[in-house]
Design a protein around this motif. Structure first.
Motif, PDB file in Angstrom:
ATOM      1  N   ALA A   1      10.657  -3.954 -12.736  1.00 38.90           N
ATOM      2  CA  ALA A   1      11.287  -2.697 -13.181  1.00 38.90           C
ATOM      3  C   ALA A   1      10.691  -1.509 -12.443  1.00 38.90           C
ATOM      4  O   ALA A   1      11.404  -0.589 -12.033  1.00 38.90           O
ATOM      5  N   ILE A   2       9.373  -1.520 -12.251  1.00 37.77           N
ATOM      6  CA  ILE A   2       8.707  -0.432 -11.535  1.00 37.77           C
ATOM      7  C   ILE A   2       9.116  -0.453 -10.064  1.00 37.77           C
ATOM      8  O   ILE A   2       9.344   0.593  -9.440  1.00 37.77           O
ATOM      9  N   ARG A   3       9.224  -1.662  -9.493  1.00 37.61           N
ATOM     10  CA  ARG A   3       9.624  -1.793  -8.088  1.00 37.61           C
ATOM     11  C   ARG A   3      11.045  -1.246  -7.880  1.00 37.61           C
ATOM     12  O   ARG A   3      11.323  -0.557  -6.903  1.00 37.61           O
TER      13      ARG A   3
ATOM     14  N   VAL B   1       0.797   1.412 -11.132  1.00 39.38           N
ATOM     15  CA  VAL B   1       1.539   1.816 -12.335  1.00 39.38           C
ATOM     16  C   VAL B   1       1.608   0.663 -13.330  1.00 39.38           C
ATOM     17  O   VAL B   1       1.468   0.870 -14.549  1.00 39.38           O
ATOM     18  N   ALA B   2       1.793  -0.555 -12.846  1.00 38.88           N
ATOM     19  CA  ALA B   2       1.885  -1.708 -13.746  1.00 38.88           C
ATOM     20  C   ALA B   2       0.586  -1.923 -14.501  1.00 38.88           C
ATOM     21  O   ALA B   2       0.594  -2.280 -15.685  1.00 38.88           O
TER      22      ALA B   2
ATOM     23  N   THR C   1       3.794   0.664  -0.905  1.00 40.55           N
ATOM     24  CA  THR C   1       4.726   0.560  -2.041  1.00 40.55           C
ATOM     25  C   THR C   1       4.221  -0.465  -3.049  1.00 40.55           C
ATOM     26  O   THR C   1       4.266  -0.242  -4.266  1.00 40.55           O
ATOM     27  N   GLU C   2       3.716  -1.593  -2.558  1.00 42.45           N
ATOM     28  CA  GLU C   2       3.183  -2.624  -3.454  1.00 42.45           C
ATOM     29  C   GLU C   2       1.943  -2.122  -4.195  1.00 42.45           C
ATOM     30  O   GLU C   2       1.734  -2.441  -5.372  1.00 42.45           O
TER      31      GLU C   2
ATOM     32  N   PHE D   1      -5.838   3.869   5.847  1.00 44.84           N
ATOM     33  CA  PHE D   1      -6.189   3.217   4.582  1.00 44.84           C
ATOM     34  C   PHE D   1      -5.931   1.711   4.646  1.00 44.84           C
ATOM     35  O   PHE D   1      -5.971   1.026   3.621  1.00 44.84           O
ATOM     36  N   GLY D   2      -5.647   1.202   5.851  1.00 43.93           N
ATOM     37  CA  GLY D   2      -5.389  -0.221   6.010  1.00 43.93           C
ATOM     38  C   GLY D   2      -4.065  -0.647   5.403  1.00 43.93           C
ATOM     39  O   GLY D   2      -3.910  -1.791   4.966  1.00 43.93           O
ATOM     40  N   LEU D   3      -3.078   0.271   5.391  1.00 42.55           N
ATOM     41  CA  LEU D   3      -1.796  -0.003   4.761  1.00 42.55           C
ATOM     42  C   LEU D   3      -0.654   0.264   5.721  1.00 42.55           C
ATOM     43  O   LEU D   3      -0.800   0.991   6.705  1.00 42.55           O
TER      44      LEU D   3
END
Length: 339
Positions: A4-6, A72-73, A65-66, A57-59
């Motif tokens: 749902a958050i995704r 949040v989860a 996004t993940e 940040f290594g992203l």
């Protein structure tokens, strides 16, 4: 929940995501992304960010996004997973002389328990045992049960699902923020629905309890002891998920103490208050009497005491009127006899 958050992150604009999960704004700031265009979806906004900026940040765009979804989860999951506390049970240990307390007291949600006894008798020690949800591992050897169950160390020390909130005698803020910023920060952390309304409700309640009014732009470090206590009681009542509230000597705070207790019990919190104040002690459902470091007696307020309480309330109102006259430079008027 994560799905749902995704989906929310994929289909809604940045502004809509922040409106749903206000704490997301802090997430973006932590990754040096404070200026994402709020009218774009997350994918659209990240597409305009140089990959090198995220690589610091290594992203990449997908992994960021993940990270947001997990962040949040985790917050939402902590709030949803918290078991509803219906009762707390105090199982007696030993007093300072090593004598057994021979006490088992169960307190239900919405009840107020006062803790009375001479200075140094052990009232704060009892509050300390409850705060750490003692399992026979404190000097008193008391044990605290939640919903009749023994707690694991993980449950006792889980900061995400903290069961106990304590308001001590000394409230000292160290953050250089104003009242509005302080309340907004807590509303975001707790993922409060309609945070603006909750913040305003806390502010109004705190000012109703405090002797001297304060403004939203007042720095929290400038609040008096009474104002600080009033703010934290309102915050605890309307924002904190902790179902058990411990208060140490609220009568010294210069606030409307009966209103404060009423506010907390309206939200079905379990309230234990250490006090020397007859008004608070007799207003509670029960009172724990502490002597020589141990629980000496547990008394329910009798009908006769309830009758006396009405006279005590009249005396308290008279004393409040005198305090107000002194505070505002007025002459003290003659007192009318109560009894």
């Amino acid at each position: 929940m994560r799905q749902a958050i995704r989906e929310c992150a994929a289909s809604r604009t940045i502004a809509e995501i922040i409106n749903t999960y206000p704490v997301v704004q802090d997430f973006f700031i932590n990754y040096n992304l404070p200026n994402l265009q709020k009218n774009l979806t997350l994918a659209q906004a990240l597409a305009e960010i140089p990959q090198e900026q995220l690589a610091e940040f290594g992203l990449d765009r997908f992994s960021l996004t993940e990270e947001l979804v997990r962040f949040v989860a985790a917050l939402a999951g902590n709030l949803e997973a918290q078991e509803k506390v219906e009762s707390i049970t105090i199982i007696g240990g030993r007093n300072k002389a090593g004598e057994a307390e021979n006490v088992t007291l169960t307190i239900a949600a919405g009840e107020v328990i006062s803790i009375v006894g001479p200075t140094g008798s052990g009232k704060s020690r009892l509050l300390g045992d409850i705060e750490c949800l003692a399992q026979c591992d404190t000097p008193t050897n008391r044990q605290i049960l939640i919903n009749d169950h023994v707690l694991t160390d993980e449950q006792r020390f889980d900061m995400g699902n903290k069961l106990v909130a304590q308001l001590s005698q000394n409230m000292n803020f160290v953050m250089d923020v104003n009242v509005a910023e302080f309340l907004a920060m807590h509303a975001k952390i707790r993922l409060c629905e309609n945070p603006g309304q909750v913040i305003n409700r806390c502010f109004v309640c705190a000012n109703e309890m405090a002797g001297e009014k304060f403004a939203m732009d007042t720095r929290v470090t400038e609040l008096s002891g009474g104002q600080s206590r009033a703010l934290m009681i309102a915050d605890t009542a309307h924002m904190s998920a902790s179902p058990i509230v411990l208060i140490d000597e609220i009568e010294n705070a210069g606030i409307d103490r009966k209103q404060a207790i009423s506010l907390l019990t309206e939200n079905q919190k379990i309230v234990l208050i250490s006090t020397h104040d007859p008004l608070l002690a007799l207003s509670a459902d029960k009172r724990i009497v502490i002597k020589n470091g141990g629980i000496y007696k547990i008394l329910e307020t009798s009908d006769e005491e309830a009758e006396s309480l009405r006279d005590i309330e009249k005396l308290d109102a008279m004393m409040l009127a005198v305090r107000q006259q002194l505070r505002y430079g007025e002459r003290v008027k003659p007192l009318m006899p109560v009894l």
